[in-house]
Design a protein around this motif. Structure first.
Motif, short mmCIF file in Angstrom:
data_model
loop_
_atom_site.label_atom_id
_atom_site.label_comp_id
_atom_site.label_asym_id
_atom_site.label_seq_id
_atom_site.Cartn_x
_atom_site.Cartn_y
_atom_site.Cartn_z
N TYR A 243 -18.56 -4.99 -22.77
CA TYR A 243 -18.55 -6.35 -23.26
C TYR A 243 -18.03 -6.58 -24.62
O TYR A 243 -17.14 -7.33 -25.15
N ARG A 244 -18.50 -5.27 -25.74
CA ARG A 244 -18.14 -5.58 -27.05
C ARG A 244 -16.52 -5.38 -27.04
O ARG A 244 -15.96 -6.11 -27.83
N ASP A 245 -16.12 -4.47 -26.51
CA ASP A 245 -14.41 -4.19 -26.59
C ASP A 245 -13.69 -5.23 -26.11
O ASP A 245 -12.81 -5.47 -26.75
N THR A 246 -14.22 -6.10 -24.87
CA THR A 246 -13.43 -6.76 -24.54
C THR A 246 -13.43 -8.13 -25.39
O THR A 246 -12.47 -9.00 -25.61
N ARG A 247 -14.74 -8.70 -25.42
CA ARG A 247 -15.01 -9.97 -26.05
C ARG A 247 -14.54 -9.84 -27.78
O ARG A 247 -14.01 -10.98 -28.23
N SER A 248 -14.67 -8.66 -28.31
CA SER A 248 -14.40 -8.47 -29.82
C SER A 248 -13.06 -8.92 -30.00
O SER A 248 -12.51 -9.34 -30.88
#
Length: 654
Positions: A243-248
């Motif tokens: 989630y972090r890598d994608t949304r950031s």
């Protein structure tokens, strides 16, 4: 007959009694016979019961055996059903989640039930092997879920175009095509030139912002279900990373498309002021859009996908927004670290205001322990902006007093420094509540309004001190006083027409109006005193008549025609010189200009008329009187009307 009748009745009763006795005897006989028969039955039943007991025991055993067989068959049916369901789940899992995600998730849930079933079935000989196979299959299923979560999240996570962000703004805040940019004063003298309004800021806080849809709504429940299964399988860290890598990266690209960039103190220091001012204005809008729209939308998305997992929800949101918040704040940090200058005060106040406006929103969007660092960094920037603004405020007061610009105002008009400072003060009153907030943060004791008044008075006094110094550059004392009159009048008029009047008070206004009048009087005395002596009778009377040629003395006047001619000649020369010089001087305020002309006329014209009336005949009786009496009082009045117009400015001194 009566006796006979009675005898007949007795016989009848006797017969009936005899019959009853006979019936009773028969009933007794029957009863005895029945008892005898029943006694024999009891004996025979006892024998029969003894004979049937082995049969009963065998029947009970058979019944128990049937019950055990039924239980075993039912257990076998349940076991076979679990095996059948397990095979179906395995087939669905092997097909993967992409074709039918809902069925895939149901298969995983069923597989978990199978694992719980076989874990509780300790008597099943092959239970361990079955459990190992089920757990291996479940691990593969979750691995595919991770891939599916990532693929689904990536496919629906697209950077938000600026136009979509603008659509979420209230109508009054949306940018319009061709809207003018903020431009500073072309001479670099004017303070921040945007139209600031604290009412606008208040409206901004109350305005309605439309929620931003970050990803298609139909996808959110699927992502939620996937997340639930991953968490239940202990894959929180993989979920967090995905989630972090994608949304950031999506948020970062959205901000870059909007125009946000990471700038250092050095980058800011190199920028021209007009460019920097525009970037600051943009940054203020970027902050509002990022917090109220973009980050708020991301918070809602996190809340929906990770519903039920508060800690994971906050962690995901903090990690996907942290770097992006830092990128936004870096510009504000760079501004606070860059070299201070007076023109930066108002943009610093603007930046401080937006941070104050967004404070409650930041506290709400970035709630929770995990987001504490983000909240602290935004609060830290707010305090730095306030501190830098206050220091810049102090720098401005000092700069006004020590301003050493050699800009010569040759016509005595309002000096650029005066208009700059007054405009500056006017803008200060547009920021009253903000400045009061600053004083509350950094001052102890006292009323904030009086503090603002004190600071404003100090600035005005610093300006007057500087103007006094600049006025000494003039060699002509009349121009010195005209210059001071113009500038202090400009200060008074500006204060009277602004909110500064309420703060500085009527006493300040009246005191400085008297200063204006004093300089006007000094201008008249130094500028017109010499020429007024020319139209004075003093010194015109001849002593003993020895210096007058025959016919040169006026009848009864005792004045020398030669001296009178000389006086007219000097008057003409001086007035023409004054006209040439002072028609180039400027009194920009129409009312003040007319008042000053009138004040001069009220002194000059009556004196001139009286002089001409008294001594004019001496000249008129001689040759070429027009050579000496060149002007009528009306001519002088007309020419006075050309004074202070600044018609032709002097060339710069070489």
């Amino acid at each position: 007959m009566a006796v006979a009748a009675m005898a007949g009745g007795v016989d009848s009763l006797s017969d009936r009694a005899a019959k009853m006795k006979e019936a009773l005897l028969k009933s007794q006989t029957i009863t005895e016979n029945v008892v005898s028969i029943l006694g024999s039955f009891d004996s025979r039943l006892s024998v029969l019961e003894t004979a049937m007991r082995p049969t009963q025991i065998r029947t009970h055993a058979i019944r128990k055996a049937h019950e055990n067989i039924d239980k075993t068959l039912k257990a076998a049916e349940v076991l076979l059903a679990e095996f059948d369901i397990s095979r179906q789940a395995e087939a669905q899992i092997l097909r993967g989640p992409h074709e039918d995600l809902e069925s895939y998730l149901e298969a995983i849930e069923q597989l978990r039930k199978n694992i719980r079933f076989f874990s509780s079935s300790k008597g099943f000989k092959s239970g361990d092997a079955v459990l190992d196979n089920a757990n291996t299959l479940l691990a593969k299923a979750i691995s595919k879920l991770e891939d599916e979560f990532k693929q689904l999240l990536v496919s629906c996570s697209k950077p938000v175009e600026p136009d979509r962000l603008f659509e979420c703004l209230p109508e009054s805040m949306r940018p319009s095509a061709g809207s003018p940019a903020n431009h500073g004063d072309p001479n670099g003298l004017g303070p921040h030139s945007h139209n600031h309004s604290e009412q606008q800021n208040s409206n901004a806080e109350a305005a309605s912002f439309k929620p931003l849809v970050m990803i298609p709504p139909r996808t959110v429940p699927l992502l939620h279900d996937l997340a639930v299964h991953m968490v239940q399988s202990g894959h929180q860290q993989q979920l967090l990373k995905t989630y972090r890598d994608t949304r950031s990266s999506v948020l970062e690209e959205s901000l870059r498309k909007l125009g946000v960039e990471r700038l250092s103190k050095e980058d800011v220091q190199k920028m021209q002021w007009e460019i920097l001012e525009a970037k600051i204005g943009n940054w203020i809008h970027f902050m509002r859009i990022a917090v109220k729209i973009l980050f708020a939308g991301e918070r809602r998305l996190c809340d929906q996908i990770f519903d039920g997992f508060d800690s994971l929800r906050d962690q995901c949101f903090a990690e996907c927004t942290g770097n992006n918040v830092s990128m936004l704040l870096s510009f504000g940090e760079a501004i606070t670290k860059s070299k201070r200058s007076p023109e930066k005060l108002f943009v610093l106040l603007d930046m401080y205001e937006i941070m104050r406006e967004l404070h409650s929103e930041i506290e709400s969007v970035f709630s929770g322990k995990v987001c504490a660092e983000i909240r602290e960094s935004t609060l830290g920037l707010t305090k730095k902006l306030a501190q830098t603004a206050q220091e810049t405020f102090g720098d401005f007061e000092e700069a006004v007093e020590k301003d050493a610009t050699k800009t010569a105002v040759l016509d005595g008009t309002v000096h650029p420094l005066t208009s700059y400072v007054i405009n500056y003060v006017k803008f200060l009153f547009d920021y009253q509540s903000t400045l009061n907030q600053l004083f509350r943060e950094f001052e102890t004791g006292g009323e904030t309004v009086s503090q603002l008044a004190t600071v404003t008075m100090r600035i005005m006094q610093a300006l007057q001190t500087n103007l006094d110094g600049k006025s000494k550059q003039y060699k002509d004392q009349a121009l010195t006083h005209l210059f001071l009159m113009n500038n202090i009048h400009y200060m008074v008029r500006s204060v009277r027409r602004s909110e500064a009047k309420d703060l500085l008070g009527d006493d300040w206004v009246q005191r400085h109006r008297r200063v204006v009048q004093q300089h006007a009087n000094q201008y008249k005395r130094t500028g017109w005193g010499k020429i007024l002596q020319c139209v004075s009778a003093q010194g015109l009377t001849s002593s003993g008549g020895s210096s007058s040629a025959p016919g040169e003395s006026g009848s009864g006047s005792g004045a020398s025609r030669g001296l009178v001619k000389e006086r007219f000649k000097i008057f003409n020369m001086q007035f023409e010189e004054l006209h040439q010089k002072q028609s180039q001087w400027t009194v920009p305020d129409t009312e003040l200009r007319e008042s000053l002309r009138l004040a001069v006329a009220e002194v000059l014209l009556p004196a001139y008329r009286s002089f001409v009336k008294r001594f004019g005949p001496l000249v008129e009786s001689g040759k070429t009187p027009q050579k000496y009496i060149k002007y009528t009082a009306e001519d002088l009045e007309r020419m006075l009307g050309e004074f202070f117009e600044g018609k032709t400015l002097n060339e710069p001194r070489r």
